[in-house]
Design a protein around this motif. Structure first.
Motif, short mmCIF file in Angstrom:
data_model
loop_
_atom_site.label_atom_id
_atom_site.label_comp_id
_atom_site.label_asym_id
_atom_site.label_seq_id
_atom_site.Cartn_x
_atom_site.Cartn_y
_atom_site.Cartn_z
N ARG A 212 36.35 41.46 45.91
CA ARG A 212 37.95 42.03 46.75
C ARG A 212 36.94 42.77 47.32
O ARG A 212 37.83 43.91 48.82
CB ARG A 212 38.13 41.62 45.83
N PRO A 223 36.53 36.01 53.79
CA PRO A 223 38.16 35.86 53.89
C PRO A 223 38.29 36.87 52.71
O PRO A 223 40.22 37.30 52.87
CB PRO A 223 38.78 35.23 53.98
N CYS A 351 43.66 24.60 44.38
CA CYS A 351 43.56 24.32 45.70
C CYS A 351 42.43 23.74 46.58
O CYS A 351 42.14 23.62 47.50
CB CYS A 351 42.59 26.48 45.74
N CYS A 357 47.35 26.93 47.84
CA CYS A 357 47.13 28.34 47.59
C CYS A 357 46.63 28.83 48.76
O CYS A 357 46.32 28.85 49.93
CB CYS A 357 45.11 27.74 47.54
N THR A 358 48.39 29.14 49.30
CA THR A 358 48.23 29.49 51.13
C THR A 358 47.79 30.75 50.84
O THR A 358 46.97 31.49 52.28
CB THR A 358 49.95 30.18 50.94
N SER A 359 46.94 31.82 50.27
CA SER A 359 46.44 33.32 50.18
C SER A 359 45.08 33.82 49.58
O SER A 359 45.02 32.62 48.48
CB SER A 359 47.73 35.12 50.45
N THR A 360 43.90 33.91 49.91
CA THR A 360 42.74 33.96 50.02
C THR A 360 43.11 35.27 48.80
O THR A 360 41.93 35.44 48.29
CB THR A 360 41.79 34.14 50.66
N GLU A 361 44.24 35.67 48.70
CA GLU A 361 44.20 37.26 47.84
C GLU A 361 43.88 37.18 46.40
O GLU A 361 43.87 38.18 45.44
CB GLU A 361 44.94 38.19 48.32
N ASN A 362 44.67 35.48 46.00
CA ASN A 362 45.00 35.44 43.94
C ASN A 362 44.52 33.87 44.55
O ASN A 362 44.21 33.87 43.07
CB ASN A 362 45.65 34.74 44.29
N ARG A 363 42.59 33.95 45.03
CA ARG A 363 41.79 32.89 44.71
C ARG A 363 41.18 33.53 43.77
O ARG A 363 40.04 34.87 44.17
CB ARG A 363 40.75 32.22 45.37
N GLY A 370 43.21 29.25 42.63
CA GLY A 370 44.50 30.40 42.62
C GLY A 370 45.52 30.56 41.84
O GLY A 370 45.41 30.04 40.70
#
Ligand code: GAL
Length: 516
Positions: A212, A223, A351, A357-363, A370
């Motif tokens: 991150r 991403p 995912c 899994c709409t965002s990469t933030e929580n992957r 996710g």
């Protein structure tokens, strides 16, 4: 009509009472259930801190710059531009702090050693005697008061010189650097320190530092994050690989040269959340397994069985570094205990087969799973101050049950568990921290359930002894049993400090908040 209305309101009123009494009942049960006597006599009850988060004195008495000193001095790297230059000024106040530990009645204290305080330049310079003296004083004074030091050798901070020369943990050279540092700790402190943790949370550190890009050295790729350099897919895996081998080499050294005489034990602490399925289908259960594999088994499988979990090998293929035959032998069985930092529970998102899994933030690493904090709009638990953390006491029991199944012969210490309020110490929560007390009561109750089912838990450490520098979130996040006034550095026990003291002292009597 009137009769109907009366009956209807009576019905709703009874329903309300029923709901309320159930609620009260649950609360009572949780508070009544946890007593000191439910744990073995030799059970460890302690509090935890780490060097950079409390010591301050960042350039005093021969200490040199570490990765966090440099990182926090760059504008924009921490939330409010804060740093650990002074932190809790523990370097100058450790005697006062040890008195407070004695007041709490804990039989253990988890601290970490600042690498640059004792080895300002790693292997490239001299040993710093003032640094050794500082930790010797702490260790001696803890022991005088009957408090066992549990020492983490490396908790996120490392010499900037090693970051500059090698690129930090991305380089295999760090293995020897770390062993050199660990050896010095065993040599100088091992006659009195009997409980070691080699490294704190390689799984969290590498994800923040190399996936991150929120921790030093701030490397990542899209991403997952926007950094000037890095590769989020492979670098966290490489850094963790080096950390695991470094651990195993240090343990070999300890077991061959120090353990026979000093008789201590050595483990490693990783962060472990619990994961619940997001939907009730096979894919969700597989997502739970993958989440555990990519976050927790990633660290403990190598240390116990000598290799990465099968699921990681299957999905990551060539991206996952390989251990040589010698390394496998070195790693296998290289911990005397598992250290767990447990804070929260998430729903595991699949995912692969879903659009959840709409965002990469929580992957998680690899992006195969996710995590979510709510299902059908209902949060998994009440909010805490760290984004995404929720209060889910049952997660502790389920996590411990799982660890006991996967690693049946290894003892476990909960090396961190704690609560921070969602809003910076507003109103009564500043000192009257009822939620924190409830948090610990319910998590301890859950831990004791797992122990009754066979989990070999030997100790529990509250994070944290006192409010401190919470990494990129600075001083805004408060985990302490003690409140620290940022202007005066005065430490004031919160209600939770008094509750913990009473809990430890009370034996069979349950210490509820009503005792104050
Ligand atoms: C852990 C870490 C601690 C502390 C805690 C609270 O990941 O080991 O240093 O910051 O989280 O968030």
């Amino acid at each position: 009509m009137l009769l109907q209305k009366t009956l209807l309101s009576f019905f709703f009123f009874s329903l309300l009472l029923l709901v309320q009494s159930k609620h009260n009942h649950e609360v009572e049960e949780e508070e009544e259930v946890v007593t000191r006597s439910m744990f073995p006599d030799d059970f460890i009850f302690g509090v935890a801190t780490s060097a950079y988060q409390i010591e301050g004195a960042y350039l005093e008495d021969g200490k040199s710059l570490n990765n966090w000193d440099v990182f926090t001095h760059h504008p924009g790297n921490t939330g409010r531009g804060e740093n650990g230059d002074i932190a809790d000024d523990h370097y100058h106040r450790y005697m006062e702090d040890i008195d407070k530990l004695e007041y709490l009645g804990v039989n253990a204290y988890r601290l970490s050693i600042s690498w640059t305080r004792i080895l300002p330049r790693g292997r490239f310079g001299e040993i710093n005697p003032s640094g050794l003296m500082f930790y010797n004083n702490i260790i001696d004074n803890l022991l005088l008061k009957g408090i066992e030091p549990f020492v983490t050798i490396h908790h996120f901070d490392l010499p900037q010189e090693l970051e500059d020369r090698y690129g930090g943990w991305l380089s295999p050279h760090m293995q020897e650097e770390y062993v050199y540092f660990a050896k010095l700790c065993f040599e100088k402190f091992g006659d009195r320190v009997k409980n070691w943790m080699t490294i704190n949370e390689p799984n969290v550190f590498t994800q923040f530092a190399y996936m991150r890009g929120t921790f030093p050295p701030r490397r990542c790729s899209l991403p997952f994050g926007n950094c000037s350099a890095g590769n989020s897919d492979v670098e966290p895996l490489i850094a963790a690989h080096n950390m695991l081998i470094a651990h195993a080499k240090a343990v070999k050294l300890y077991r061959n040269h120090f353990q026979p005489k000093q008789g201590g034990i050595v483990g490693l602490t990783a962060n472990a959340f619990h994961y619940e399925p997001y939907t009730n289908d096979e894919f969700s259960y597989q997502a739970v397994e993958r989440s555990y594999a990519f976050n927790v088994d990633w660290i403990f499988d190598p240390l116990i069985y000598g290799n990465y979990p099968a699921l990681m090998r299957k999905y990551l293929g060539k991206d996952l570094p390989k251990f040589s035959k010698e390394e496998v032998e070195l790693l296998k069985g290289s911990i005397d205990f598992i250290g767990i930092n447990h804070y929260s529970t998430f729903y595991a998102l699949d995912c692969f087969n879903s659009n959840d899994c709409t965002s990469t933030e929580n992957r998680a690493i690899g992006g195969y799973t996710g995590r979510a904090i709510a299902r059908n709009g209902i949060p998994i638990g009440d909010e805490m101050g760290v984004f995404g953390f929720r209060i889910v006491p049952y997660g502790m029991e389920k996590l411990l049950n799982r660890l006991s199944l996967r690693y049946p012969n290894t003892s476990i210490y909960i090396t961190e568990n704690g609560y921070c309020p969602p809003n910076y110490q507003e109103g009564t929560e500043l000192l009257q921290d009822f939620t924190r007390i409830k948090f610990h009561q319910t998590y301890l109750a859950s831990m004791s359930k797992a122990m009754r089912k066979g989990a070999k838990v030997k100790g529990y450490f509250v994070w944290s002894f006192m409010d401190n520098f919470e990494w990129i979130q600075g001083y805004n996040i408060t985990f302490g049993l003690y409140y620290v006034d940022r202007n005066t550095m005065k430490r004031t026990p919160r209600l939770s400090a008094k509750w913990f003291k009473d809990f430890i002292a009370n034996g069979e009597k349950s210490s509820t908040i009503s005792t104050f």
